[in-house]
Design an enzyme around this catalytic site. Structure first.
Site, PDB file in Angstrom:
ATOM      1  CB  ALA A 186       5.594 -77.874-107.982  1.00 49.64           C
ATOM      2  N   PRO A 221       5.000 -72.969-103.536  1.00 53.75           N
ATOM      3  CG  PRO A 221       6.144 -73.980-105.292  1.00 53.75           C
ATOM      4  CD  PRO A 221       6.123 -73.875-103.803  1.00 53.75           C
ATOM      5  CG  ASN A 222       1.954 -72.105-108.407  1.00 52.52           C
ATOM      6  OD1 ASN A 222       2.033 -70.960-108.854  1.00 52.52           O
ATOM      7  ND2 ASN A 222       2.695 -73.093-108.858  1.00 52.52           N
ATOM      8  CG  ASN A 278       0.737 -78.079 -99.708  1.00 49.86           C
ATOM      9  OD1 ASN A 278       1.467 -78.468-100.611  1.00 49.86           O
ATOM     10  ND2 ASN A 278      -0.559 -77.909 -99.860  1.00 49.86           N
ATOM     11  NE  ARG A 289      -3.056 -83.469-109.298  1.00 46.40           N
ATOM     12  CZ  ARG A 289      -2.569 -82.257-109.059  1.00 46.40           C
ATOM     13  NH1 ARG A 289      -2.200 -81.911-107.842  1.00 46.40           N
ATOM     14  NH2 ARG A 289      -2.454 -81.379-110.037  1.00 46.40           N
ATOM     15  CE1 TYR A 319      -3.708 -78.905-106.073  1.00 51.53           C
ATOM     16  CE2 TYR A 319      -4.176 -77.538-107.981  1.00 51.53           C
ATOM     17  CZ  TYR A 319      -3.388 -78.478-107.348  1.00 51.53           C
ATOM     18  OH  TYR A 319      -2.291 -78.980-107.986  1.00 51.53           O
ATOM     19  CD  GLU A 323       5.314 -85.092 -98.643  1.00 50.77           C
ATOM     20  OE1 GLU A 323       4.864 -85.176 -99.792  1.00 50.77           O
ATOM     21  OE2 GLU A 323       6.205 -85.839 -98.203  1.00 50.77           O
ATOM     22  NE  ARG A 348      -1.935 -74.311-109.911  1.00 46.78           N
ATOM     23  CZ  ARG A 348      -1.263 -75.262-109.278  1.00 46.78           C
ATOM     24  NH1 ARG A 348      -1.221 -75.288-107.952  1.00 46.78           N
ATOM     25  NH2 ARG A 348      -0.644 -76.197-109.967  1.00 46.78           N
ATOM     26  CG  HIS A 377       0.820 -83.177-100.972  1.00 47.31           C
ATOM     27  ND1 HIS A 377       1.636 -82.226-101.527  1.00 47.31           N
ATOM     28  CD2 HIS A 377       1.638 -84.132-100.461  1.00 47.31           C
ATOM     29  CE1 HIS A 377       2.897 -82.597-101.360  1.00 47.31           C
ATOM     30  NE2 HIS A 377       2.916 -83.742-100.701  1.00 47.31           N
TER      31      HIS A 377
END
Length: 150
Positions: free
Chosen positions: A78, A11-12, A75, A108, A24, A99, A19, A101
């Site tokens: 969330a 998502p996103n 990735n 964070r 990012y 995995e 964003r 990111h």
């Protein structure tokens, strides 16, 4: 046999580049995919890409990867922190999964420090921006070569 790698984005990630560029960056997902394709040609491997904001679509893609792909790079956005279902799918297909990111999730918000996926992945790469994808690709290709020679 050409190494086949599935690259999944959650998502996103379709908003990448616009964003929160301070977190990012300004690179888009299309930019990352283009760069990965360029590198994959050099490394003689084949990539497929899927981005979805829907948990079920990502799970279906993981299920359908069995017998088709030797590695998954994910990735999960969330969903990394919430999805037992994606975790179970990764575990079920038994395809080595990396995995990744863009940001350092450990630097964070507290809720981002826990990954549901990490325990069923071969490793986690985070905090290197778009290069996180390239590092995962390099790892998969190196491991794929070793497995071919074994």
């Amino acid at each position: 046999v050409m190494l086949r790698i599935l690259v999944l984005n959650g998502p996103n990630l379709n908003l990448l580049g616009t964003r929160k560029p301070e977190i990012y960056g300004t690179t888009t997902l299309a930019d990352i995919e283009q760069e990965m394709q360029r590198r994959a040609k050099e490394l003689n491997c084949q990539l497929s890409f899927l981005q979805s904001n829907h948990e079920g679509a990502l799970i279906d893609a993981i299920h359908n990867a069995k017998g088709q792909y030797q590695y998954i790079i994910i990735n999960a956005g969330a969903y990394t922190h919430t999805s037992v279902a994606i975790r179970d799918a990764i575990e079920a297909v038994e395809i080595p999964t990396i995995e990744i990111h863009l940001s350092n999730i450990h630097a964070r918000e507290e809720f981002r420090h826990v990954s549901m996926l990490a325990p069923v992945c071969v490793g986690q790469i985070c905090g290197f921006g778009a290069m996180s994808y390239m590092l995962a690709l390099q790892y998969a290709v190196e491991m794929g070569k070793q497995n071919d020679e074994a």
